[in-house]
Every structure is written in structure tokens, then in C-alpha cells.
Design an enzyme around this catalytic site. Structure first.
Site, mmCIF file in Angstrom:
data_model
loop_
_atom_site.group_PDB
_atom_site.id
_atom_site.type_symbol
_atom_site.label_atom_id
_atom_site.label_comp_id
_atom_site.label_asym_id
_atom_site.label_seq_id
_atom_site.Cartn_x
_atom_site.Cartn_y
_atom_site.Cartn_z
ATOM 1 N N HIS A 47 39.477 5.123 -44.558
ATOM 2 C CA HIS A 47 38.004 4.422 -44.011
ATOM 3 C C HIS A 47 37.004 5.408 -43.698
ATOM 4 O O HIS A 47 36.367 5.822 -42.688
ATOM 5 C CB HIS A 47 38.594 3.917 -42.960
ATOM 6 C CG HIS A 47 39.443 2.666 -42.993
ATOM 7 N ND1 HIS A 47 39.192 1.429 -42.989
ATOM 8 C CD2 HIS A 47 40.730 2.693 -43.384
ATOM 9 C CE1 HIS A 47 40.210 0.632 -43.216
ATOM 10 N NE2 HIS A 47 41.272 1.315 -43.340
ATOM 11 N N HIS A 51 33.115 2.477 -47.099
ATOM 12 C CA HIS A 51 34.291 2.140 -47.548
ATOM 13 C C HIS A 51 34.553 0.665 -47.297
ATOM 14 O O HIS A 51 33.727 0.015 -46.572
ATOM 15 C CB HIS A 51 35.453 3.034 -46.790
ATOM 16 C CG HIS A 51 35.264 2.422 -45.382
ATOM 17 N ND1 HIS A 51 34.876 3.101 -44.461
ATOM 18 C CD2 HIS A 51 36.217 1.358 -44.450
ATOM 19 C CE1 HIS A 51 34.821 2.634 -42.983
ATOM 20 N NE2 HIS A 51 35.869 1.663 -43.352
ATOM 21 N N ASP A 53 37.117 -2.429 -46.020
ATOM 22 C CA ASP A 53 38.547 -2.753 -45.296
ATOM 23 C C ASP A 53 39.092 -3.949 -45.936
ATOM 24 O O ASP A 53 38.576 -5.020 -46.318
ATOM 25 C CB ASP A 53 38.138 -3.187 -43.837
ATOM 26 C CG ASP A 53 37.687 -2.312 -42.875
ATOM 27 O OD1 ASP A 53 37.442 -0.884 -43.416
ATOM 28 O OD2 ASP A 53 37.495 -2.651 -41.750
ATOM 29 N N HIS A 57 44.476 -3.683 -43.788
ATOM 30 C CA HIS A 57 44.066 -3.047 -42.665
ATOM 31 C C HIS A 57 44.780 -3.591 -41.249
ATOM 32 O O HIS A 57 45.121 -3.026 -40.284
ATOM 33 C CB HIS A 57 42.496 -3.149 -42.418
ATOM 34 C CG HIS A 57 41.947 -2.188 -41.577
ATOM 35 N ND1 HIS A 57 42.752 -0.804 -41.279
ATOM 36 C CD2 HIS A 57 40.876 -2.080 -40.884
ATOM 37 C CE1 HIS A 57 41.743 -0.150 -40.389
ATOM 38 N NE2 HIS A 57 40.706 -0.835 -40.055
ATOM 39 N N HIS A 160 37.518 -8.044 -36.897
ATOM 40 C CA HIS A 160 38.172 -7.640 -38.307
ATOM 41 C C HIS A 160 39.233 -8.580 -38.488
ATOM 42 O O HIS A 160 39.456 -9.249 -39.688
ATOM 43 C CB HIS A 160 39.152 -6.445 -38.247
ATOM 44 C CG HIS A 160 38.062 -5.118 -38.157
ATOM 45 N ND1 HIS A 160 37.311 -4.703 -37.257
ATOM 46 C CD2 HIS A 160 38.134 -4.495 -39.434
ATOM 47 C CE1 HIS A 160 36.885 -3.554 -37.733
ATOM 48 N NE2 HIS A 160 37.110 -3.265 -38.842
ATOM 49 N N GLU A 172 32.014 -1.079 -44.489
ATOM 50 C CA GLU A 172 31.376 -0.233 -43.339
ATOM 51 C C GLU A 172 30.670 0.982 -43.891
ATOM 52 O O GLU A 172 31.020 1.533 -44.935
ATOM 53 C CB GLU A 172 32.450 -0.036 -42.272
ATOM 54 C CG GLU A 172 32.963 -1.304 -41.575
ATOM 55 C CD GLU A 172 34.327 -1.066 -40.949
ATOM 56 O OE1 GLU A 172 34.618 -1.979 -39.963
ATOM 57 O OE2 GLU A 172 35.015 -0.196 -41.360
HETATM 58 ZN ZN LIG Z 1 37.171 0.212 -41.934
#
Ligand SMILES: [Zn+2]
Length: 209
Positions: A47, A51, A53, A57, A160, A172
């Protein structure tokens, strides 16, 4: 149409989420030192920098970075001007009257902090009801211009979890400072890391605005 590179440069000392593994590049061979060619090795967290997710994750059986659908990662997107908003909530999303919610990138007051590599705990993030709103509006990918899509106070990652459980890809550290708000073509190409819970990505946009 001009291209916009919304990717942070990977380099030693770059801003990372506190506690994450840092980026480090080491020169293994160097023409400057008489080697026949230059070659380096690097290490980084999954991360680190700009990047994605992946669902893995937060979910052990979730999709990994190497399996994310290109259909979600590439396509028409909207760069949303959310500057001035202390957070992104469902009410704000509703008032924006977005014609297409498939891929949304939020340009917020975080932009300067990200560009300057400054950490602040009080960054602009999505609220829980915003995450629910996006899922109910068929969003495939959502990005933000800082280290996390959700407040640092929420250690268990409820925002998330809502997004990733629905297969919404999170991006992100998208550097949107120079990217104009409005419609754009998005190309978000994460490294194909087997089993990756996330992966650094090259994120570029084309926009005629
Ligand atoms: Zn992340």
C-alpha cells in the site's frame, strides 16, 4: 486530449501511512562505479504510494490484486471537486447529481498534503453512509487524494469493508492536484502481485477540460 499522471513518484523518504513498510531502493550495480550496467533492487509495502486496495485487504477469501477486473480499473471516470468539504458523506454525493458513478476520484483539500508528503490525521475521508451510497449506486472504483479512503480513527476499516465486500476497488494516494474536475478516461493499472492485498498502481487520466 492531454494526459495527466496522477501517480506519486516512488522514492526513498516518501510519505507512507505511519507504520507501513517504507519504500527503499538500493543500487546493486552501477555504471558510475564501473559496472557494465546499472541495476537496482527495491522493497515497499503493498500500500505504498499510489495503490489499489483489493478485497483481500480485509477479507481472507477476497480477490487479490492480480485478479482485479480490468473492466473496473479502466474506463470513463469522474474527477469530483470536493474541495472545501470536511468529509465526503452521502448527502454531499446526493447533491452532486453525478450522471455516472462507475468510477469516482475525489479531489479534496488533502491534495496539497499528499503532494508535499505531509502527514495529517485530520484528512478528508469517506463516511460510512458515503460508502453505502456508492455501493447502492453501482460504483466500481473509488479513489481519493490521500493515504486512506477512511478516517485514521477507524482502525477496523468499516468504510473499507463496505466497499471491498461489494467488490468496489479502492484507489489511494491519487495525486489529483493538477487534474481538472470533470469527466476523464481513467487507466489504473496495479502491479500483478499474486496474493496481493493491494498493489502499487500507475494511475493516469485523459481529460479535455
Ligand atoms: Zn491501501
Amino acid at each position: 486530449m492531454p494526459w495527466y499522471d496522477a501517480t506519486l513518484t516512488l522514492q526513498d523518504g516518501m510519505l507512507i501511512f505511519p507504520g507501513d513498510p517504507p519504500f527503499h531502493r538500493e543500487q546493486v550495480m552501477s555504471t558510475a562505479s564501473g559496472d557494465p550496467f546499472s541495476l537496482s533492487a527495491f522493497s515497499l509495502g503493498t500500500h505504498c504510494g499510489t495503490h489499489v486496495d483489493a478485497p483481500a485487504h480485509y477479507f481472507p477469501d477476497g480477490d487479490t490484486a492480480d485478479r482485479l477486473p480490468l473492466d473496473s480499473l479502466v474506463g470513463p471516470a469522474m474527477v469530483v471537486d470536493a474541495r472545501g468539504a470536511p468529509s465526503i458523506d452521502a448527502r454531499l454525493l446526493q447533491t452532486l447529481n453525478l450522471p455516472d458513478c462507475s468510477r469516482l476520484l475525489f479531489k479534496t483539500d488533502n491534495g496539497r498534503l499528499l503532494r508535499d508528503g505531509v502527514f495529517s490525521e485530520n484528512f478528508v475521508a469517506l463516511t460510512l453512509d458515503a460508502a453505502e451510497w456508492l455501493v447502492s449506486h453501482g460504483t466500481l472504483l473509488v479513489g481519493i487524494d490521500y493515504l486512506s479512503i477512511e478516517s485514521a480513527a477507524d482502525l477496523h476499516g468499516p468504510v473499507h469493508r463496505i466497499l471491498l465486500a461489494a467488490g468496489v476497488i479502492i484507489v489511494e494516494c491519487v495525486d489529483l492536484l493538477d487534474v481538472p474536475a470533470g469527466p476523464a478516461e481513467l487507466y489504473c493499472l496495479p502491479l500483478k502481485i499474486a496474493g496481493g492485498d493491494g498493489a502499487p498502481a500507475r494511475v493516469v487520466l485523459r481529460s479535455d477540460r
